[in-house]
Scaffold this motif. Structure first.
Motif, PDB file in Angstrom:
ATOM      1  N   ALA B 158      -0.921  -5.561   3.889  1.00 59.71           N
ATOM      2  CA  ALA B 158      -0.117  -5.336   2.685  1.00 59.71           C
ATOM      3  C   ALA B 158       1.335  -5.761   2.916  1.00 59.71           C
ATOM      4  CB  ALA B 158      -0.173  -3.864   2.294  1.00 59.71           C
ATOM      5  N   GLY B 159       2.027  -6.051   1.823  1.00 56.94           N
ATOM      6  CA  GLY B 159       3.474  -6.353   1.921  1.00 56.94           C
ATOM      7  C   GLY B 159       3.881  -7.601   1.167  1.00 56.94           C
ATOM      8  N   GLY B 160       2.923  -8.474   0.879  1.00 55.88           N
ATOM      9  CA  GLY B 160       3.253  -9.701   0.149  1.00 55.88           C
ATOM     10  C   GLY B 160       4.301 -10.510   0.894  1.00 55.88           C
ATOM     11  N   LEU B 171      12.955  -8.272   9.441  1.00 60.88           N
ATOM     12  CA  LEU B 171      12.286  -7.060   8.964  1.00 60.88           C
ATOM     13  C   LEU B 171      11.173  -6.679   9.941  1.00 60.88           C
ATOM     14  CD1 LEU B 171      11.723  -4.878   6.889  1.00 60.88           C
ATOM     15  CD2 LEU B 171      10.450  -6.538   5.529  1.00 60.88           C
ATOM     16  N   PRO B 172      11.473  -5.786  10.894  1.00 65.67           N
ATOM     17  CA  PRO B 172      10.452  -5.385  11.861  1.00 65.67           C
ATOM     18  C   PRO B 172       9.264  -4.760  11.137  1.00 65.67           C
ATOM     19  CG  PRO B 172      12.612  -4.593  12.518  1.00 65.67           C
ATOM     20  CD  PRO B 172      12.752  -5.123  11.124  1.00 65.67           C
ATOM     21  N   ARG B 173       8.064  -5.102  11.578  1.00 65.52           N
ATOM     22  CA  ARG B 173       6.869  -4.716  10.831  1.00 65.52           C
ATOM     23  C   ARG B 173       6.593  -3.218  10.827  1.00 65.52           C
ATOM     24  NH1 ARG B 173       8.255  -8.867   8.650  1.00 65.52           N
ATOM     25  NH2 ARG B 173       7.095 -10.803   8.885  1.00 65.52           N
ATOM     26  N   GLU B 174       7.086  -2.501  11.879  1.00 61.82           N
ATOM     27  CA  GLU B 174       6.808  -1.055  11.872  1.00 61.82           C
ATOM     28  C   GLU B 174       7.580  -0.355  10.750  1.00 61.82           C
ATOM     29  OE1 GLU B 174       8.374  -2.605  14.277  1.00 61.82           O
ATOM     30  OE2 GLU B 174      10.154  -1.488  14.936  1.00 61.82           O
ATOM     31  N   LYS B 175       8.767  -0.908  10.410  1.00 61.45           N
ATOM     32  CA  LYS B 175       9.537  -0.314   9.301  1.00 61.45           C
ATOM     33  C   LYS B 175       8.819  -0.578   7.977  1.00 61.45           C
ATOM     34  CE  LYS B 175      12.864   0.785  12.102  1.00 61.45           C
ATOM     35  NZ  LYS B 175      13.021   2.176  12.548  1.00 61.45           N
ATOM     36  N   LEU B 176       8.341  -1.832   7.831  1.00 64.20           N
ATOM     37  CA  LEU B 176       7.613  -2.184   6.613  1.00 64.20           C
ATOM     38  C   LEU B 176       6.363  -1.318   6.481  1.00 64.20           C
ATOM     39  CD1 LEU B 176       7.154  -4.046   4.185  1.00 64.20           C
ATOM     40  CD2 LEU B 176       6.031  -5.673   5.724  1.00 64.20           C
ATOM     41  N   ALA B 177       5.600  -1.212   7.590  1.00 63.25           N
ATOM     42  CA  ALA B 177       4.374  -0.424   7.562  1.00 63.25           C
ATOM     43  C   ALA B 177       4.685   1.037   7.245  1.00 63.25           C
ATOM     44  CB  ALA B 177       3.654  -0.535   8.905  1.00 63.25           C
ATOM     45  N   GLY B 178       5.791   1.539   7.793  1.00 65.50           N
ATOM     46  CA  GLY B 178       6.173   2.926   7.547  1.00 65.50           C
ATOM     47  C   GLY B 178       6.399   3.192   6.068  1.00 65.50           C
ATOM     48  N   ILE B 180       5.355   1.327   3.492  1.00 69.48           N
ATOM     49  CA  ILE B 180       4.120   1.128   2.712  1.00 69.48           C
ATOM     50  C   ILE B 180       3.211   2.350   2.907  1.00 69.48           C
ATOM     51  CG2 ILE B 180       2.030  -0.267   2.475  1.00 69.48           C
ATOM     52  CD1 ILE B 180       3.685  -2.725   3.222  1.00 69.48           C
ATOM     53  N   GLY B 181       3.159   2.848   4.153  1.00 64.16           N
ATOM     54  CA  GLY B 181       2.339   4.028   4.446  1.00 64.16           C
ATOM     55  C   GLY B 181       2.746   5.220   3.596  1.00 64.16           C
ATOM     56  N   ILE B 183       3.874   5.116   0.604  1.00 72.30           N
ATOM     57  CA  ILE B 183       3.338   4.942  -0.752  1.00 72.30           C
ATOM     58  C   ILE B 183       1.842   5.253  -0.768  1.00 72.30           C
ATOM     59  CG2 ILE B 183       2.956   3.255  -2.599  1.00 72.30           C
ATOM     60  CD1 ILE B 183       5.585   1.905  -1.660  1.00 72.30           C
ATOM     61  N   GLU B 184       1.170   4.851   0.322  1.00 81.22           N
ATOM     62  CA  GLU B 184      -0.268   5.173   0.399  1.00 81.22           C
ATOM     63  C   GLU B 184      -0.489   6.685   0.460  1.00 81.22           C
ATOM     64  OE1 GLU B 184      -2.918   1.936   2.534  1.00 81.22           O
ATOM     65  OE2 GLU B 184      -1.084   2.295   3.707  1.00 81.22           O
ATOM     66  N   LYS B 185       0.408   7.367   1.172  1.00 80.45           N
ATOM     67  CA  LYS B 185       0.291   8.830   1.277  1.00 80.45           C
ATOM     68  C   LYS B 185       0.428   9.504  -0.080  1.00 80.45           C
ATOM     69  CE  LYS B 185       1.763  10.102   5.874  1.00 80.45           C
ATOM     70  NZ  LYS B 185       3.056  10.113   6.530  1.00 80.45           N
ATOM     71  N   LEU B 186       1.147   8.832  -0.987  1.00 81.28           N
ATOM     72  CA  LEU B 186       1.284   9.359  -2.347  1.00 81.28           C
ATOM     73  C   LEU B 186      -0.023   9.234  -3.110  1.00 81.28           C
ATOM     74  CD1 LEU B 186       4.609   8.088  -3.968  1.00 81.28           C
ATOM     75  CD2 LEU B 186       3.912  10.431  -3.560  1.00 81.28           C
ATOM     76  N   GLY B 187      -0.979   8.523  -2.524  1.00 87.02           N
ATOM     77  CA  GLY B 187      -2.274   8.394  -3.175  1.00 87.02           C
ATOM     78  C   GLY B 187      -2.539   7.043  -3.797  1.00 87.02           C
ATOM     79  N   ALA B 188      -1.681   6.051  -3.484  1.00 88.29           N
ATOM     80  CA  ALA B 188      -1.958   4.709  -3.997  1.00 88.29           C
ATOM     81  C   ALA B 188      -3.027   4.062  -3.107  1.00 88.29           C
ATOM     82  CB  ALA B 188      -0.681   3.873  -3.979  1.00 88.29           C
ATOM     83  N   GLU B 189      -4.078   3.545  -3.740  1.00 90.00           N
ATOM     84  CA  GLU B 189      -5.131   2.889  -2.956  1.00 90.00           C
ATOM     85  C   GLU B 189      -4.799   1.402  -2.828  1.00 90.00           C
ATOM     86  OE1 GLU B 189      -9.818   1.624  -3.223  1.00 90.00           O
ATOM     87  OE2 GLU B 189      -8.913   2.684  -4.907  1.00 90.00           O
ATOM     88  N   ILE B 190      -4.776   0.893  -1.595  1.00 87.40           N
ATOM     89  CA  ILE B 190      -4.531  -0.539  -1.408  1.00 87.40           C
ATOM     90  C   ILE B 190      -5.797  -1.176  -0.854  1.00 87.40           C
ATOM     91  CG2 ILE B 190      -3.097  -2.294  -0.283  1.00 87.40           C
ATOM     92  CD1 ILE B 190      -0.858  -0.257  -0.077  1.00 87.40           C
ATOM     93  N   ARG B 191      -6.391  -2.102  -1.609  1.00 86.70           N
ATOM     94  CA  ARG B 191      -7.598  -2.792  -1.142  1.00 86.70           C
ATOM     95  C   ARG B 191      -7.205  -4.143  -0.548  1.00 86.70           C
ATOM     96  NH1 ARG B 191     -11.746  -2.112  -6.181  1.00 86.70           N
ATOM     97  NH2 ARG B 191     -11.504   0.146  -6.437  1.00 86.70           N
ATOM     98  N   LEU B 192      -7.316  -4.234   0.777  1.00 82.06           N
ATOM     99  CA  LEU B 192      -6.962  -5.486   1.455  1.00 82.06           C
ATOM    100  C   LEU B 192      -8.099  -6.492   1.356  1.00 82.06           C
ATOM    101  CD1 LEU B 192      -5.311  -3.829   4.569  1.00 82.06           C
ATOM    102  CD2 LEU B 192      -4.162  -4.787   2.570  1.00 82.06           C
ATOM    103  N   ASN B 193      -7.798  -7.748   1.633  1.00 84.50           N
ATOM    104  CA  ASN B 193      -8.788  -8.834   1.568  1.00 84.50           C
ATOM    105  C   ASN B 193      -9.562  -8.817   0.247  1.00 84.50           C
ATOM    106  OD1 ASN B 193      -8.296  -9.794   4.292  1.00 84.50           O
ATOM    107  ND2 ASN B 193      -9.266  -7.878   4.945  1.00 84.50           N
ATOM    108  N   SER B 194      -8.885  -8.468  -0.819  1.00 82.70           N
ATOM    109  CA  SER B 194      -9.580  -8.334  -2.099  1.00 82.70           C
ATOM    110  C   SER B 194      -8.931  -9.188  -3.170  1.00 82.70           C
ATOM    111  CB  SER B 194      -9.566  -6.871  -2.561  1.00 82.70           C
ATOM    112  OG  SER B 194     -10.060  -6.042  -1.548  1.00 82.70           O
TER     113      SER B 194
END
Lengths: 337, 540
Positions: B158-160, B171-178, B180-181, B183-194
């Motif tokens: 994820a991240g576009g 932009l270090p990837r751990e900050k980006l992942a943090g 995005i994570g 937002i996922e914790k808020l309950g947003a479902e992210i479907r990768l490779n889709s």
């Protein structure tokens, strides 16, 4: 010296210059920032809109009240400050306060201080106060006598540079070129004469009294520090506070503090402190400027900007430049120390 | 009559004398719109969160940012901070380092795990296409309104463009992942490779009530050049994507990048890090006209990237590029001179534009396409009802911050759409220009500078270039804010009133005028450092 001394914290949003600031510790805010300030001069007084004297008086007296734990008596000379605060039977003063005559405030204060001494009430302190007319002209004999005897009184002169209460007549504190009812802008050198008048703070200093200072309503931190210093010593002390007068100067009521600031920063109102005959500290100029900006905002100097008056205007600038040199108001890297 | 000698009236207080009757104008406290907030493409309340940071309350500052933008750690790194350009403090000394403070707050939030809550479940489902900044911002704001969201992402992560367009050293990837994570914790479902090949069909099949399109512009464009095959040619988007997927692109020897935008510099600086011998950016206009951000250009030059301005590439032969020399015409446009010169090249990367793949929305009715992007209304809605769009696929300056702003705006309008309403934005406050301030009260405070990695270390790896402020410096920097147009509780109005006509209500509560006594002199307005009082005429 000056602000750097009592302002250790730097670089707050509004630095050390605002009245208070939510980010500052309570003890480095001003007395005026406190919600339990004594408001010695309360609402409902009849001073004009934007009165510098009303403001200066509350600043000074509130600071003195804080220093003396509210054990303070004020003796007032006749003048605006007396008239607009205390039209019988109503008063705006929230403190023991006495008015006698125009010229005898210093003598009355001397008497009050003597009475307190006799009663063994050394905790009660005495302030005498008046405008420039009541101080530098009419009350000058009593004032000089008080200094000579070194009576335990702080005399505060609120200097608005003319007799405003009676209709803007010249006093010995009126600056050169200023228009007053008695120095009209007529003739080749319109307005008040150059080369006349008194510098009473320097005269006071010449009496070798413990403390003399000049202050201004635009710099509250500096003003309160000087009052505090004055209240920390015994004997005669003198403080002259610069208080613009919208009515007498022909300025906008909202510009009162701005004018005080501009007068200081162009050098026309040098702020200094002296002890026992010697100047010990001068307030350095943060943003030095020319006199024009200050003069232009006042109708009493309007004639200086008419054609043919360039010489008079240059003489005003000379006064400021002389002050800057004499009191050493500049220092390297001027803006802030 | 039982009174002292010569006294005939009872003594009274001046408080009986209501001097407020003298007044023709009254002062009122106002909130103005500071220039930073006004220009922020994501609509952040910058002055608002700096206010909390000034007090050292970084958590509250974080929540204030999160009202508008779920990516403070990302923003504090990749945003081109139009806020700082607009900052009133520029006129006094230097702008407030808003970007640096935002990053500090963002990193603090990740370190402490601060989080926000989702809204109460609304029972509505929204489909989001693309997990870039626009899509994720929309997902975040919709979750906070309680709507279910499903984000479809064609890539493996994820991240576009945050991930596939911005290199790690920015932009270090751990900050980006943090972030995005979170937002996922808020309950947003992210479907990768889709990947979604037909939006209309997927919406119908899975029963979504609305849709936000955030495709991004992932199709690298190229200028057609006569090429004898001696120099391999790539497009910038593919190079940066391969870099992220660890299929290291072959950038060796003399690397030439064609184009003057931020993407060109991302490629050039990445090539330097991959060990290219010489990296040159070729651009057809003047250096001043480069669309790339000046900080980006400055850092690239530090790292040894060379810039050849006023050159266009005419063709490729024998391992060399034929460059035509241009001049800037009176209309500021480059004009060909006919003169040419040769430049040795081992690889050419074209960073001359990015297109949008619009094929997934071919079956949607009412979509209007114009010059490769699609038209949306003021509410971010496309011509097709219930389908909203934002980010690089709509007309915009194509920055991360703009995309985040689109996501937020679209989310508000989607929320209204789902509730059968029309979203009406609250009216904006009047602006707070420099002239409204009384800057005498602000002490000198030089701008703080973020630590920067040594050039030698930048040239040899993808470590983050720009460092973080420490806590003390971050607080100092936030305190440089002049709080334009919004009360900062400096007590000036309370202090300067000659009539004691201002009431201090206590910390956080501000002040109130005592109109019974206010004579309307206007001194409080004149002496308010931040311009948050104004005079209004009385009805007489």
């Amino acid at each position: 010296m000056n602000q750097a001394e009592n302002q250790k914290v730097r670089f707050y949003q509004t630095g050390t210059y605002t009245v208070g600031n939510r980010l500052l510790d309570g003890d480095i805010r001003t007395v005026q920032a406190s919600s339990d300030r004594s408001n010695s001069l309360d609402s409902g007084h009849r001073a004009c809109q934007g009165c510098g004297e009303a403001l200066g008086a509350r600043y000074a007296i509130d600071a003195a009240m804080r220093e003396t734990n509210n054990q303070l008596i004020a003796c007032n000379a006749t003048g605006c400050l007396e008239v607009f605060t205390t039209p019988y039977p109503e008063t705006a003063w929230q403190m023991p306060w006495i008015h006698s005559l125009f010229g005898n405030a210093a003598a009355v204060a001397t008497g009050v201080a003597a009475a307190m001494k006799v009663k063994g009430r050394q905790d009660v302190r005495v302030i005498a106060q008046g405008g420039d007319g009541g101080t530098t002209d009419i009350g000058f004999g009593c004032l000089s006598g008080m200094f000579d005897r070194n009576d335990d009184v702080l005399y505060i002169c609120y200097d608005n540079q003319a007799y405003m209460n009676t209709g803007v007549q010249r006093s010995s504190a009126t600056p050169p070129a200023a228009r007053t009812a008695t120095t009209m802008p007529v003739g080749p050198e319109p307005g008040n004469q150059f080369g006349q008048g008194k510098n009473v703070p320097l005269v006071a200093l010449a009496h070798n009294i413990p403390y003399v200072a000049t202050a201004s309503v635009h710099d509250l931190h500096d003003l309160e520090r000087k009052v505090k210093k004055a209240m920390s010593v015994r004997g005669s002390r003198y403080l002259q506070i610069f208080v613009p007068c919208p009515l007498g100067w022909g300025s906008k009521p909202c510009d009162t503090i701005k004018l005080a600031r501009m007068a200081t920063e162009c050098g026309l109102w040098p702020m200094f402190e002296g002890e026992y005959g010697e100047i010990t500290n001068t307030h350095k100029l943060r943003r030095p400027s020319k006199v024009d900006g200050y003069l232009k905002l006042q109708r009493r100097f309007a004639h200086l900007f008419k054609p043919g008056q360039e010489g008079q205007l240059a003489k005003m600038q000379d006064l400021a430049d002389t002050n800057i040199r004499k009191f050493q108001l500049l220092e390297e890297g001027s803006d802030d120390e | 009559m039982n009174k002292p000698f010569a006294i005939t009236l009872d003594v009274g207080t001046s408080l009986l004398n209501h001097t407020g009757s003298w007044r023709t104008e009254r002062p009122v406290y106002v909130d103005r719109l500071p220039p930073c907030n006004s220009t922020c493409p994501a609509g952040e309340n910058i002055q608002g969160w700096l206010f909390h940071a000034e007090e050292g309350n970084y958590e509250q500052a974080f929540y204030t940012i999160m009202e508008d933008n779920p990516f403070p750690a990302v923003m504090g790194r990749v945003c081109y901070h139009t806020c700082e350009t607009a900052c009133n403090r520029t006129t006094l000394d230097d702008p407030v380092g808003i970007n640096a403070v935002e990053r500090f707050i963002g990193d603090e939030a990740l370190r402490h795990g601060w989080n926000v809550e989702a809204g109460e479940d609304s029972g509505k489902k929204v489909m989001i296409i693309g997990s870039g900044p626009g899509g994720l911002a929309a997902a975040y704001h919709l979750r906070r309104k309680g709507h279910q969201v499903t984000v479809f992402e064609s890539a493996p992560k994820a991240g576009g463009m945050l991930r596939y367009g911005i290199p790690k050293y920015r932009l270090p990837r751990e900050k980006l992942a943090g972030e995005i994570g979170r937002i996922e914790k808020l309950g947003a479902e992210i479907r990768l490779n889709s990947p979604v090949s037909d939006v209309a069909n997927t919406m119908k099949k899975e029963g979504f009530d609305a849709c936000f399109l955030g495709f991004g512009a992932h199709v690298g464009q190229q200028v057609d050049l006569p090429n004898d095959g001696s120099v391999p040619v790539h497009d910038a988007v593919t190079v940066l994507r391969d870099l992220e997927n660890e299929q290291l692109p072959d950038l060796h020897g003399n690397v030439v990048v064609y184009g003057g935008g931020n993407t060109a510099f991302d490629v050039a600086r990445s090539a330097t890090r991959l060990g290219a011998l010489n990296v040159t950016v070729v651009y057809r206009r003047d250096r001043d006209m480069m669309p790339a951000h000046h900080e980006e250009i400055h850092e690239a030059l530090e790292e040894g990237v060379q810039i050849a301005c006023l050159r266009t590439i005419k063709g490729i032969s024998d391992g060399q590029l034929e460059l035509e020399i241009m001049v800037t015409g009176d209309d500021k446009m480059p004009q060909a001179t006919g003169q040419t010169e040769m430049m040795k090249a081992d690889v050419l990367v074209q960073a001359v534009g990015q297109g949008v793949d619009l094929s997934p929305i071919a079956n949607l009715q009412g979509i209007v396409e114009n010059r490769g992007v699609i038209q949306v209304g003021y509410d971010m809605q496309t011509g097709c009802a219930g389908v909203f769009a934002g980010g690089d696929m709509v007309p915009s300056p194509r920055t991360v911050t703009d995309a985040i702003g689109h996501g937020k705006k679209a989310a508000k309008n989607i929320d209204a759409y789902l509730n059968g309403k029309i979203y009406v934005a609250p009216e904006k406050h009047d602006p707070a220009p420099y002239e409204e301030l009384n800057t005498w009260y602000y002490s000198d405070a030089p701008r703080s500078i973020r630590p920067i990695l040594d050039v030698a270390r930048r040239q040899s790896g993808f470590a983050e270039v720009v460092g973080n402020l420490d806590e003390k410096t971050a607080q100092y920097e936030s305190r440089r804010c002049m709080s334009c147009g919004n009360c900062l509780e400096c007590d000036n109005c309370y202090g300067v009133c000659p009539d004691n006509a201002v009431l201090k209500l206590g910390p956080g509560k501000g002040f109130e005028f005592k109109y019974d006594y206010c004579k309307g002199c206007g001194m409080c307005v004149e002496e308010c450092p931040c311009g948050s009082i104004e005079m209004v005429p009385e009805d007489i």
